[in-house]
Design a protein around this motif. Structure first.
Motif, PDB file in Angstrom:
ATOM      1  N   ASP A  57       4.142  17.039  -2.258  1.00 14.45           N
ATOM      2  CA  ASP A  57       5.025  17.768  -1.352  1.00 14.45           C
ATOM      3  C   ASP A  57       5.811  18.858  -2.071  1.00 14.45           C
ATOM      4  OD1 ASP A  57       5.989  17.972   1.380  1.00 14.45           O
ATOM      5  OD2 ASP A  57       7.922  17.268   0.637  1.00 14.45           O
ATOM      6  N   THR A  58       5.627  18.990  -3.377  1.00 12.45           N
ATOM      7  CA  THR A  58       6.295  20.040  -4.149  1.00 12.45           C
ATOM      8  C   THR A  58       5.444  21.308  -4.146  1.00 12.45           C
ATOM      9  OG1 THR A  58       5.246  19.440  -6.250  1.00 12.45           O
ATOM     10  CG2 THR A  58       7.265  18.265  -5.649  1.00 12.45           C
ATOM     11  N   PRO A  81       0.814  -1.229   0.000  1.00  6.38           N
ATOM     12  CA  PRO A  81       0.000   0.000   0.000  1.00  6.38           C
ATOM     13  C   PRO A  81       0.841   1.270   0.000  1.00  6.38           C
ATOM     14  CG  PRO A  81      -0.884  -1.594   1.546  1.00  6.38           C
ATOM     15  CD  PRO A  81       0.437  -2.127   1.105  1.00  6.38           C
ATOM     16  N   ALA A  82       1.942   1.253   0.746  1.00  4.46           N
ATOM     17  CA  ALA A  82       2.812   2.435   0.764  1.00  4.46           C
ATOM     18  C   ALA A  82       3.511   2.617  -0.579  1.00  4.46           C
ATOM     19  CB  ALA A  82       3.846   2.302   1.880  1.00  4.46           C
ATOM     20  N   VAL A  83       3.918   1.518  -1.219  1.00  8.12           N
ATOM     21  CA  VAL A  83       4.566   1.607  -2.530  1.00  8.12           C
ATOM     22  C   VAL A  83       3.615   2.200  -3.557  1.00  8.12           C
ATOM     23  CG1 VAL A  83       5.526   0.235  -4.427  1.00  8.12           C
ATOM     24  CG2 VAL A  83       6.180  -0.273  -2.074  1.00  8.12           C
ATOM     25  N   ALA A  84       2.344   1.814  -3.492  1.00  7.90           N
ATOM     26  CA  ALA A  84       1.359   2.285  -4.465  1.00  7.90           C
ATOM     27  C   ALA A  84       0.991   3.749  -4.276  1.00  7.90           C
ATOM     28  CB  ALA A  84       0.107   1.420  -4.391  1.00  7.90           C
ATOM     29  N   THR A  85       1.175   4.286  -3.061  1.00 10.46           N
ATOM     30  CA  THR A  85       0.673   5.631  -2.785  1.00 10.46           C
ATOM     31  C   THR A  85       1.734   6.670  -2.436  1.00 10.46           C
ATOM     32  OG1 THR A  85       0.296   5.004  -0.469  1.00 10.46           O
ATOM     33  CG2 THR A  85      -1.551   4.742  -1.981  1.00 10.46           C
ATOM     34  N   TYR A  86       2.971   6.235  -2.102  1.00 13.20           N
ATOM     35  CA  TYR A  86       3.934   7.232  -1.628  1.00 13.20           C
ATOM     36  C   TYR A  86       4.298   8.229  -2.717  1.00 13.20           C
ATOM     37  CZ  TYR A  86       8.399   6.193  -3.901  1.00 13.20           C
ATOM     38  OH  TYR A  86       9.408   6.088  -4.822  1.00 13.20           O
ATOM     39  N   THR A  87       4.196   7.831  -3.998  1.00  8.05           N
ATOM     40  CA  THR A  87       4.517   8.770  -5.072  1.00  8.05           C
ATOM     41  C   THR A  87       3.528   9.933  -5.114  1.00  8.05           C
ATOM     42  OG1 THR A  87       3.335   7.273  -6.579  1.00  8.05           O
ATOM     43  CG2 THR A  87       5.734   7.134  -6.538  1.00  8.05           C
ATOM     44  N   ALA A  88       2.283   9.689  -4.672  1.00  8.60           N
ATOM     45  CA  ALA A  88       1.320  10.791  -4.581  1.00  8.60           C
ATOM     46  C   ALA A  88       1.765  11.798  -3.529  1.00  8.60           C
ATOM     47  CB  ALA A  88      -0.064  10.252  -4.247  1.00  8.60           C
ATOM     48  N   VAL A  89       2.243  11.303  -2.387  1.00  7.65           N
ATOM     49  CA  VAL A  89       2.768  12.185  -1.343  1.00  7.65           C
ATOM     50  C   VAL A  89       4.007  12.914  -1.841  1.00  7.65           C
ATOM     51  CG1 VAL A  89       3.646  12.270   1.023  1.00  7.65           C
ATOM     52  CG2 VAL A  89       1.854  10.625   0.409  1.00  7.65           C
ATOM     53  N   LEU A  90       4.828  12.215  -2.610  1.00  8.26           N
ATOM     54  CA  LEU A  90       6.068  12.797  -3.132  1.00  8.26           C
ATOM     55  C   LEU A  90       5.793  14.007  -4.016  1.00  8.26           C
ATOM     56  CD1 LEU A  90       9.169  12.541  -3.547  1.00  8.26           C
ATOM     57  CD2 LEU A  90       8.662  11.026  -5.474  1.00  8.26           C
ATOM     58  N   ILE A  91       4.881  13.889  -4.983  1.00  5.45           N
ATOM     59  CA  ILE A  91       4.635  15.021  -5.882  1.00  5.45           C
ATOM     60  C   ILE A  91       3.781  16.098  -5.210  1.00  5.45           C
ATOM     61  CG2 ILE A  91       4.955  13.621  -7.949  1.00  5.45           C
ATOM     62  CD1 ILE A  91       1.930  13.607  -8.331  1.00  5.45           C
ATOM     63  N   VAL A  94       4.384  22.652  -6.927  1.00  8.32           N
ATOM     64  CA  VAL A  94       3.596  22.640  -8.169  1.00  8.32           C
ATOM     65  C   VAL A  94       2.112  22.700  -7.801  1.00  8.32           C
ATOM     66  CG1 VAL A  94       3.019  21.303 -10.215  1.00  8.32           C
ATOM     67  CG2 VAL A  94       5.385  21.368  -9.386  1.00  8.32           C
ATOM     68  N   PRO A  95       1.383  23.748  -8.223  1.00  6.70           N
ATOM     69  CA  PRO A  95       0.024  23.975  -7.701  1.00  6.70           C
ATOM     70  C   PRO A  95      -0.940  22.811  -7.887  1.00  6.70           C
ATOM     71  CG  PRO A  95       0.817  25.934  -8.827  1.00  6.70           C
ATOM     72  CD  PRO A  95       1.828  24.869  -9.083  1.00  6.70           C
ATOM     73  N   SER A  96      -1.021  22.248  -9.081  1.00  6.60           N
ATOM     74  CA  SER A  96      -2.008  21.199  -9.338  1.00  6.60           C
ATOM     75  C   SER A  96      -1.654  19.871  -8.684  1.00  6.60           C
ATOM     76  CB  SER A  96      -2.194  21.002 -10.846  1.00  6.60           C
ATOM     77  OG  SER A  96      -2.840  22.118 -11.407  1.00  6.60           O
ATOM     78  N   TRP A  97      -0.441  19.740  -8.200  1.00  4.35           N
ATOM     79  CA  TRP A  97      -0.080  18.571  -7.401  1.00  4.35           C
ATOM     80  C   TRP A  97      -0.260  18.865  -5.922  1.00  4.35           C
ATOM     81  CZ3 TRP A  97       5.264  17.532 -10.169  1.00  4.35           C
ATOM     82  CH2 TRP A  97       5.008  17.043 -11.458  1.00  4.35           C
ATOM     83  N   HIS A  98       0.259  20.000  -5.498  1.00  7.66           N
ATOM     84  CA  HIS A  98       0.247  20.313  -4.072  1.00  7.66           C
ATOM     85  C   HIS A  98      -1.176  20.469  -3.531  1.00  7.66           C
ATOM     86  CE1 HIS A  98       1.616  21.874  -0.243  1.00  7.66           C
ATOM     87  NE2 HIS A  98       0.779  22.884  -0.382  1.00  7.66           N
ATOM     88  N   GLU A  99      -2.052  21.122  -4.288  1.00  3.03           N
ATOM     89  CA  GLU A  99      -3.403  21.363  -3.796  1.00  3.03           C
ATOM     90  C   GLU A  99      -4.235  20.083  -3.713  1.00  3.03           C
ATOM     91  OE1 GLU A  99      -4.544  24.173  -2.539  1.00  3.03           O
ATOM     92  OE2 GLU A  99      -2.582  25.081  -2.880  1.00  3.03           O
TER      93      GLU A  99
END
Length: 320
Positions: A173-174, A161-171, A176-181
């Motif tokens: 955390d930048t 579960p962490a492998v599948a979702t940590y990339t969402a947290v990664l982007i 970049v407005p459409s990722w961060h919001e």
């Protein structure tokens, strides 16, 4: 006798108003010093990083399917899911290393562990997860050391579960407005996308008799992905606009159609003992998950290029 002279600034303001007294000054254009953007847009290659995002989700979902198949006595589904997880995470790491430039840069990220850094946590997560998938796939292929393979499958499922979702947290955390919001919903979107992709791979490769769990995961993953992505766009306000523009819009519309259509067809294949509809459903789910990741990536880059997605929300927060 003429009236008192207006100050020069007042005369300029007067000239800038029409006959009805409304301002006719054009709307401000958002820019920054010397014409440079407010943010430096991501320099990542789309094929490398969007592919990395996609393959990580596929690997995590496949590990969970493999563990479930092992527990319920579905050996073919377990074997194909193990191989899928090992192959996907290998390609994901290859894409990441290719973007970094050389393997040493990935190894350098393992020199320290920083819990507050998604990149650091993710690097250690991959370093632990990837060997487990390799061991699980290898023992299943050679048909030896079964207890070791079962333990590796279980360990990979714990981290999946962490492998599948940590990339969402990664982007997210930048800056970049459409990722961060989208930081609240994006992990759930990626979890659903990873589950539907793993189900798609299983439907494409597993006999009908063992594909029951994949069909159910396909429906659950599609509902999670599509439901949370719509909720995310409603909450984000202006930062959601890049999702509805240009190439990102086309990719995300395709993702929605492919994922919803694939899940519906997967559900129907439970009553039809024919491999062909299941294979079509699986291919649609895999393509829909990929289109979502590439669409999210493209929208994020577009939001970083246009200053208004950074400036306007900041002004609104300041006003509140």
């Amino acid at each position: 006798m003429s009236g008192p002279a207006l100050p020069r600034a007042s005369r300029r303001r007067r000239r800038r108003r029409g006959q009805d007294g409304q301002p006719v000054v054009p709307d401000a254009e958002f820019s920054s010093y010397y014409g440079l953007p407010v943010l430096n847009k991501p320099t990542w290659e789309a094929l490398d990083i969007a592919g990395y995002l996609y393959l990580g989700g596929l690997a995590g979902g496949s590990s969970l399917l493999a563990a479930g198949a092992e527990l319920t006595g579905r050996p073919v589904l377990a074997r194909r899911a193990r191989l899928g997880a090992a192959g996907a995470i290998s390609l994901s790491l290859a894409a990441l290393v290719h973007d970094l430039g050389r393997p040493a840069r990935f190894l350098n990220m393992l020199r320290v562990f920083k819990p507050t850094s998604p990149m650091s946590v993710g690097s250690w997560l991959l370093a632990g997860y990837a060997p487990l998938t390799m061991v699980a796939a290898a023992t299943d292929t050679v048909r030896r050391f079964r207890p070791l393979g079962v333990a590796a499958t279980a360990g990979a499922a714990v981290l999946a579960p962490a492998v599948a979702t940590y990339t969402a947290v990664l982007i997210a955390d930048t800056a970049v407005p459409s990722w961060h919001e989208g930081y609240r919903e994006l992990p759930f979107v990626f979890a659903g996308s990873g589950a539907s992709a793993a189900a798609g791979l299983a439907l494409l490769t597993v006999p009908w008799a063992e594909a029951g769990p994949a069909r159910r995961v396909a429906v659950l993953g599609a509902a999670l992905e599509l439901g949370y992505f719509r909720r995310q766009k409603r909450r984000m306000g202006l930062a959601a606009e890049p999702f509805e523009l240009g190439g990102a819009r086309r990719l995300l519309r395709a993702a929605e159609a492919l994922t919803a259509g694939g899940a519906a067809l997967a559900l129907l294949t439970g009553r039809v003992r024919d491999r062909r509809p299941a294979a079509v459903a699986g291919a649609a789910l895999l393509a829909g998950s990929a289109a979502l990741r590439f669409g999210v990536f493209r929208a994020g880059v577009a939001s970083a290029e246009d200053p208004k997605y950074t400036v306007v929300p900041q002004r609104e927060r300041l006003g509140r």
